[in-house]
Design a protein around this motif. Structure first.
Motif, PDB file in Angstrom:
ATOM      1  N   GLU A  52     -20.659  21.517   8.419  1.00 40.94           N
ATOM      2  CA  GLU A  52     -19.213  21.747   8.448  1.00 40.94           C
ATOM      3  C   GLU A  52     -18.634  21.729   7.034  1.00 40.94           C
ATOM      4  O   GLU A  52     -17.893  22.633   6.644  1.00 40.94           O
ATOM      5  CB  GLU A  52     -18.535  20.683   9.305  1.00 40.94           C
ATOM      6  N   TYR A  87     -19.624  24.831   4.910  1.00 40.77           N
ATOM      7  CA  TYR A  87     -18.883  26.035   5.284  1.00 40.77           C
ATOM      8  C   TYR A  87     -17.418  25.931   4.864  1.00 40.77           C
ATOM      9  O   TYR A  87     -16.823  26.919   4.434  1.00 40.77           O
ATOM     10  CB  TYR A  87     -19.003  26.300   6.785  1.00 40.77           C
ATOM     11  N   VAL A  88     -16.831  24.751   4.963  1.00 39.52           N
ATOM     12  CA  VAL A  88     -15.455  24.564   4.498  1.00 39.52           C
ATOM     13  C   VAL A  88     -15.391  24.812   2.989  1.00 39.52           C
ATOM     14  O   VAL A  88     -14.451  25.455   2.493  1.00 39.52           O
ATOM     15  CB  VAL A  88     -14.927  23.167   4.883  1.00 39.52           C
ATOM     16  N   ALA A 105     -16.548  23.959  11.498  1.00 36.74           N
ATOM     17  CA  ALA A 105     -16.008  24.606  10.299  1.00 36.74           C
ATOM     18  C   ALA A 105     -15.120  25.781  10.683  1.00 36.74           C
ATOM     19  O   ALA A 105     -14.050  25.979  10.097  1.00 36.74           O
ATOM     20  CB  ALA A 105     -17.140  25.071   9.390  1.00 36.74           C
TER      21      ALA A 105
END
Length: 136
Positions: A54, A57-58, A99
């Motif tokens: 997560e 990807y953020v 994400a």
């Protein structure tokens, strides 16, 4: 949009990503591998693959925003996962879904997932790099 994602007939349809991306834009963006660091350089989700995916990807989303892009502009993702086994796929997909909820879109361009022995810091379980194409 500079990127069109395609699943050609004759290739398997993979739910997690598309098989082909067609880029028509004129500005290439190469984003360095992003690990699960927050803005202060602290590792997020030590020992938690989903949380680290997560955050990676953020971080990609943050980099894209900084240059005027979104995940819809990503032509290719490459993901490196420490000690990868297929049993880790549900945790990986959970992190991607979390994400997507934060960045507002599901990142589904063509991608490659590579199992590796280690990354730069022992606490890091995953690293994600991206190539995007933007209209000028």
């Amino acid at each position: 949009m500079a990127i069109t994602l395609v699943n050609p007939s004759g290739l398997p349809e993979i739910g997690a990503y598309r098989q082909v991306s067609v880029a028509t834009g004129s500005k290439l963006v190469f984003i360095a591998g992003q690990v699960a660091w927050d803005a202060d350089g602290a590792t997020v989700g030590a020992g938690d693959l989903a949380a680290q995916v997560e955050q990676c990807y953020v971080n990609i989303g943050t980099a894209l925003t900084a240059v005027g892009g979104t995940f819809e502009d990503v032509a290719k993702l490459t993901v490196y996962v420490v000690d990868w086994t297929p049993e880790k796929m549900p945790l990986f997909l959970e992190g991607v879904a979390r994400a997507a909820a934060r960045v507002g879109t599901a990142p589904v361009p063509p991608g490659t997932l590579v199992g590796v022995a280690a990354l730069d810091v022992p606490d890091h379980l995953v690293e994600v790099e991206a190539t995007a194409v933007l209209d000028s």
